[in-house]
Design a protein around this motif. Structure first.
Motif, PDB file in Angstrom:
ATOM      1  N   GLU A 181      64.883 100.409  60.956  1.00  0.00           N
ATOM      2  CA  GLU A 181      63.788 101.299  60.577  1.00  0.00           C
ATOM      3  C   GLU A 181      62.975 101.772  61.781  1.00  0.00           C
ATOM      4  N   ILE A 182      63.259 101.202  62.954  1.00  0.00           N
ATOM      5  CA  ILE A 182      62.510 101.583  64.149  1.00  0.00           C
ATOM      6  C   ILE A 182      63.290 102.639  64.926  1.00  0.00           C
ATOM      7  N   LEU A 183      62.680 103.839  65.045  1.00  0.00           N
ATOM      8  CA  LEU A 183      63.262 104.893  65.870  1.00  0.00           C
ATOM      9  C   LEU A 183      62.766 104.734  67.296  1.00  0.00           C
ATOM     10  N   SER A 184      63.674 104.937  68.248  1.00  0.00           N
ATOM     11  CA  SER A 184      63.310 104.724  69.633  1.00  0.00           C
ATOM     12  C   SER A 184      64.025 105.726  70.519  1.00  0.00           C
ATOM     13  N   VAL A 185      63.438 105.979  71.670  1.00  0.00           N
ATOM     14  CA  VAL A 185      64.102 106.731  72.730  1.00  0.00           C
ATOM     15  C   VAL A 185      63.965 105.906  73.990  1.00  0.00           C
ATOM     16  N   SER A 186      65.021 105.858  74.772  1.00  0.00           N
ATOM     17  CA  SER A 186      65.048 104.921  75.886  1.00  0.00           C
ATOM     18  C   SER A 186      65.210 105.649  77.213  1.00  0.00           C
ATOM     19  N   ALA A 187      64.357 105.266  78.184  1.00  0.00           N
ATOM     20  CA  ALA A 187      64.489 105.753  79.557  1.00  0.00           C
ATOM     21  C   ALA A 187      65.361 104.753  80.303  1.00  0.00           C
TER      22      ALA A 187
ATOM     23  N   LEU B 156      59.024 105.638  68.704  1.00  0.00           N
ATOM     24  CA  LEU B 156      58.471 106.915  68.259  1.00  0.00           C
ATOM     25  C   LEU B 156      57.335 106.722  67.262  1.00  0.00           C
ATOM     26  N   SER B 157      57.252 105.535  66.684  1.00  0.00           N
ATOM     27  CA  SER B 157      56.168 105.272  65.731  1.00  0.00           C
ATOM     28  C   SER B 157      54.803 105.345  66.419  1.00  0.00           C
ATOM     29  N   LEU B 158      54.758 105.022  67.723  1.00  0.00           N
ATOM     30  CA  LEU B 158      53.482 105.106  68.440  1.00  0.00           C
ATOM     31  C   LEU B 158      53.091 106.566  68.674  1.00  0.00           C
ATOM     32  N   ILE B 159      54.063 107.441  68.831  1.00  0.00           N
ATOM     33  CA  ILE B 159      53.761 108.872  68.917  1.00  0.00           C
ATOM     34  C   ILE B 159      53.244 109.361  67.570  1.00  0.00           C
ATOM     35  N   ARG B 160      53.881 108.885  66.505  1.00  0.00           N
ATOM     36  CA  ARG B 160      53.402 109.236  65.162  1.00  0.00           C
ATOM     37  C   ARG B 160      51.972 108.760  64.947  1.00  0.00           C
ATOM     38  N   ASP B 161      51.658 107.541  65.391  1.00  0.00           N
ATOM     39  CA  ASP B 161      50.296 107.020  65.242  1.00  0.00           C
ATOM     40  C   ASP B 161      49.288 107.908  65.974  1.00  0.00           C
TER      41      ASP B 161
ATOM     42  N   SER C  84      52.608 111.517  56.169  1.00  0.00           N
ATOM     43  CA  SER C  84      52.828 110.113  55.804  1.00  0.00           C
ATOM     44  C   SER C  84      54.309 109.758  55.652  1.00  0.00           C
ATOM     45  N   GLU C  85      55.186 110.754  55.599  1.00  0.00           N
ATOM     46  CA  GLU C  85      56.609 110.460  55.397  1.00  0.00           C
ATOM     47  C   GLU C  85      57.249 109.904  56.663  1.00  0.00           C
ATOM     48  N   LYS C  86      58.318 109.149  56.493  1.00  0.00           N
ATOM     49  CA  LYS C  86      59.060 108.605  57.616  1.00  0.00           C
ATOM     50  C   LYS C  86      60.038 109.661  58.133  1.00  0.00           C
ATOM     51  N   PRO C  87      60.330 109.612  59.436  1.00  0.00           N
ATOM     52  CA  PRO C  87      61.223 110.633  60.008  1.00  0.00           C
ATOM     53  C   PRO C  87      62.705 110.349  59.760  1.00  0.00           C
ATOM     54  N   TYR C  88      62.994 109.564  58.766  1.00  0.00           N
ATOM     55  CA  TYR C  88      64.389 109.284  58.408  1.00  0.00           C
ATOM     56  C   TYR C  88      64.451 108.948  56.922  1.00  0.00           C
ATOM     57  N   THR C  89      65.648 108.991  56.381  1.00  0.00           N
ATOM     58  CA  THR C  89      65.892 108.579  55.008  1.00  0.00           C
ATOM     59  C   THR C  89      66.989 107.516  55.012  1.00  0.00           C
ATOM     60  N   ILE C  90      67.041 106.739  53.962  1.00  0.00           N
ATOM     61  CA  ILE C  90      68.071 105.709  53.836  1.00  0.00           C
ATOM     62  C   ILE C  90      69.186 106.252  52.952  1.00  0.00           C
ATOM     63  N   VAL C  91      70.366 106.368  53.538  1.00  0.00           N
ATOM     64  CA  VAL C  91      71.542 106.851  52.810  1.00  0.00           C
ATOM     65  C   VAL C  91      72.622 105.774  52.901  1.00  0.00           C
TER      66      VAL C  91
ATOM     67  N   LYS D  42      71.912 102.873  55.110  1.00  0.00           N
ATOM     68  CA  LYS D  42      71.833 103.174  56.535  1.00  0.00           C
ATOM     69  C   LYS D  42      70.815 104.281  56.770  1.00  0.00           C
ATOM     70  N   PRO D  43      70.031 104.165  57.845  1.00  0.00           N
ATOM     71  CA  PRO D  43      69.031 105.195  58.121  1.00  0.00           C
ATOM     72  C   PRO D  43      69.691 106.489  58.619  1.00  0.00           C
ATOM     73  N   GLN D  44      69.168 107.579  58.132  1.00  0.00           N
ATOM     74  CA  GLN D  44      69.645 108.893  58.565  1.00  0.00           C
ATOM     75  C   GLN D  44      68.438 109.751  58.912  1.00  0.00           C
ATOM     76  N   ARG D  45      68.422 110.291  60.110  1.00  0.00           N
ATOM     77  CA  ARG D  45      67.263 111.051  60.573  1.00  0.00           C
ATOM     78  C   ARG D  45      67.052 112.301  59.730  1.00  0.00           C
ATOM     79  N   LEU D  46      65.772 112.711  59.670  1.00  0.00           N
ATOM     80  CA  LEU D  46      65.370 113.785  58.765  1.00  0.00           C
ATOM     81  C   LEU D  46      65.158 115.083  59.526  1.00  0.00           C
ATOM     82  N   LYS D  47      65.669 116.177  58.973  1.00  0.00           N
ATOM     83  CA  LYS D  47      65.388 117.495  59.525  1.00  0.00           C
ATOM     84  C   LYS D  47      64.061 118.004  58.964  1.00  0.00           C
ATOM     85  N   ALA D  48      63.355 118.764  59.789  1.00  0.00           N
ATOM     86  CA  ALA D  48      62.040 119.264  59.365  1.00  0.00           C
ATOM     87  C   ALA D  48      62.148 120.190  58.165  1.00  0.00           C
TER      88      ALA D  48
END
Length: 479
Positions: free
Chosen positions: A203-209, A230-235, A263-270, A273-279
Motif C-alpha cells: 500500500e506504500i507508493l515510493s520513488v527511489s533515488a 509519496l504519501s508525504l507529498i500527499r500530506d 481523500s482517495e488513494k492513488p491506487y486501487t486493489i485489483v 494487488k495494487p494498481q496505480r490510478l489514472k487521474a
C-alpha cells in the motif's frame, strides 16, 4: 399704439408637456443611468477581481509545491551521493551488513526520507527505515551467506540503532527485481526509479533515488537506494489551503497520479494487488474533469512544456486550472496541477455586488421620491400663478397669489399679473395719481412693459378711465 400692444408676440403653439413631468423624468433617467452604470462596473470589476485572485492564488500554490518537491526530493539525491562516496572512500564495507544498517539508522534520524538501502550484486541486502507509515525505524537484512536463504529479516532497534528483537520476516525477498535496483543497474548511473509499491507493504507508493556503486575496476558492487514515500507529498498537498473546494494533484506524463490532495488513494486493489490510478479515472470529480480537460486540450500530456493557466466549464460552472511541469536532473518529469472552482471566489464578490446593486436601487427610489417632492414644491406655486393669470385674463382681476419660498417664483408671483390687478382696481376707483405711480413701478420692474406704461400714462392724463380698464383687459387677454 393700442394695436401694437395688443398684438400677439409670435408665441408658437407647441405641444404642451406637464412641468412636473419635465422636472421629474430627466432627473430619474439620470439617476437610473448612474445606477445602471454603477451596477455594470461593479459586476465587471468583480469578475476581473476573481480572475486576478484566482491567477495569483494558483501561481503561489504552484510555487510552493515546486519548492517542496525541490527540497523533499533533493534530500534523497543528496543522500544517495553521500552514501556512494562513503563506499568509494572505504567508510562502508559491502560485507558488513550490520555496520551498513547502523550507519543508515543514524542517517534516518537526520534526514526526512522513508528508507535507505543497499543491495549487493551477491544478493546481500541491508537497510533501515520505516516499515510502515510513521512507525519506529527498523533495520532489515537479506543474507544468503549468513541465513542460507533469501528471506528478509526485520529487527526492532534500541535508541542507539542496535537491533534488539526480530520483528518479522518476508520469505524469498528478491530485491534484484525491484525497480530501484534493476533500473539503476541497467542505466549504470544515478537515476530515479519508476514509482513502485513496496514488496513488504504494497500500500506504500515510493520513488527511489538510486546510485550504482563500483569498485576501482568499474565492476558493479551494488546499488544504493533512497526511498521517498509519496504519501508525504500527499500530506503536504492536503495541508495547502487552496480554496474550500480546490484540489491540487501531481501527475506523471502518462496520466498516473503521483499524489493528490483529495481523500482517495492513488491506487486501487485489483485481484489483491495494487494498481496505480489514472487521474481521468479518479473518483474526485474535479480531479477527473481537470485531467480530461488537459488531455483533450493538449492531446498528449507530454506536449506541456511550460506553465499555463486555463479555465473550463463543468456542468456550466467555470473552473480555473494551472498546470506546471516539474523536472530534475535525475530524470523525474511530473506535472503539478491546481484546480479551483470559480464559485469558491465569486461567492463573497457576488454578495458585495448584490449589496451594491441594492444600495443603488435604494438610491434610485429615494432620488425619485425626492425628485417628485421637489417638482411638486416647485410646480405648485407656478400652477397657482398660472391659474391666477388665466382668471385675470378672463376678467377676474381680484386674484391673490401666495408668495413662494423660492425667490424666483416669488418675483413671478408679484409681477405682472398681481400688479396689473392692482392697476385695474385703481382704474375702477378713478384714482389717476395712484394709476400713474403704479405704472411707473411696472415700467421699472419690467422693460417689456415700457410701451404699455406710456399708453396708460397718456390715457391717465386725459382721465380716460374706462379706456384704461378696456386696455388692461385687452393686454391681459392677448399676452
Amino acid at each position: 399704439m393700442l394695436l401694437k400692444l395688443t398684438k400677439n408676440f409670435g408665441i408658437n403653439k407647441l405641444r404642451k408637456l406637464s412641468l412636473r413631468l419635465i422636472l421629474v423624468v430627466p432627473f430619474v433617467l439620470q439617476i437610473f443611468a448612474a445606477v445602471g452604470l454603477t451596477g455594470y462596473l461593479s459586476l465587471r470589476n468583480g469578475q476581473r477581481a476573481v480572475n486576478e485572485l484566482a491567477s495569483r492564488l494558483r501561481g503561489e500554490v504552484s510555487s510552493r509545491i515546486d519548492q517542496h518537491l525541490d527540497s523533499y526530493l533533493e534530500t534523497a539525491r543528496h543522500l544517495a551521493q553521500v552514501n556512494g562516496d562513503a563506499f568509494d572512500l572505504g567508510l562502508l564495507d559491502p560485507q558488513d551488513l550490520e555496520g551498513i544498517s547502523h550507519y543508515f539508522w543514524k542517517q534516518m534520524q537526520l534526514y526526512n526520507v522513508g528508507y535507505i538501502s543497499f543491495g549487493s550484486k551477491l544478493g546481500e541486502f541491508s537497510g533501515s527505515g520505516y516499515y510502515m507509515e510513521n512507525t519506529a525505524i527498523v533495520v532489515d537484512y537479506v543474507s544468503p551467506k549468513r541465513y542460507g536463504n533469501n528471506n528478509s529479516y526485520t529487527y526492532q532497534t534500541d535508541n542507539q540503532g542496535n537491533r534488539i528483537k526480530l520483528s518479522s520476516s518476508f520469505p524469498d525477498y528478491k530485491f534484484q527485481k525491484e525497480a530501484w535496483y534493476a533500473e539503476t543497474v541497467k542505466a549504470g548511473k544515478p537515476i530515479w526509479s519508476q514509482i513502485y509499491q513496496w514488496e513488504t507493504a504494497p500500500e506504500i507508493l515510493s520513488v527511489s533515488a538510486n546510485s550504482p556503486v563500483y569498485d576501482k575496476n568499474k565492476n558493479l558492487i551494488g546499488v544504493i537506494g533512497i526511498d521517498q514515500r509519496l504519501s508525504l507529498i500527499r500530506d503536504f498537498l492536503c495541508q495547502l489551503k487552496v480554496s474550500p473546494n480546490g484540489k491540487t494533484f501531481i501527475l506523471e506524463r502518462n496520466g498516473l497520479i503521483v499524489a493528490t490532495s483529495s481523500s482517495e488513494k492513488p491506487y486501487t486493489i485489483v485481484g489483491k494487488k495494487p494498481q496505480r490510478l489514472k487521474a481521468i479515472d479518479s473518483s474526485d470529480a474535479l480531479v477527473q474533469a481537470s485531467a480530461k480537460y488537459l488531455t483533450q486540450h493538449f492531446g498528449d500530456l507530454s506536449k506541456i512544456k511550460n506553465s499555463q493557466q486555463l479555465d473550463f466549464l463543468v456542468n456550466g460552472q467555470r473552473q480555473f486550472i494551472q498546470v506546471t511541469p516539474w523536472q530534475d536532473e535525475w530524470g523525474l518529469d511530473w506535472l503539478v496541477v491546481i484546480a479551483v472552482p470559480e464559485s469558491d471566489f465569486i461567492g463573497q464578490i457576488n454578495a458585495n455586488t448584490r449589496m451594491t446593486i441594492l444600495l443603488c436601487l435604494g438610491a434610485l427610489v429615494l432620488a425619485s421620491l425626492l425628485g417628485m417632492y421637489t417638482s411638486c414644491w416647485i410646480t405648485q406655486p407656478i400652477l397657482r400663478l398660472s391659474k391666477a393669470s388665466e382668471a385675470i385674463a378672463s376678467g377676474e382681476l381680484n386674484q391673490k397669489v401666495h408668495e413662494s419660498a423660492v425667490n424666483e417664483l416669488g418675483v413671478l408671483g408679484q409681477s405682472p399679473a398681481e400688479d396689473l390687478s392692482r392697476l385695474y382696481e385703481l382704474a375702477l376707483k378713478g384714482r389717476v395719481k395712484a394709476i400713474q405711480d403704479q405704472v411707473d413701478r411696472l415700467a421699472q420692474s419690467d422693460e417689456k412693459l415700457t410701451l404699455f406704461a406710456q399708453e396708460i400714462r397718456q390715457l391717465a392724463k386725459s382721465f380716460k378711465i374706462e379706456q384704461i380698464q378696456v386696455f388692461i383687459q385687452q393686454y391681459l387677454t392677448n399676452n
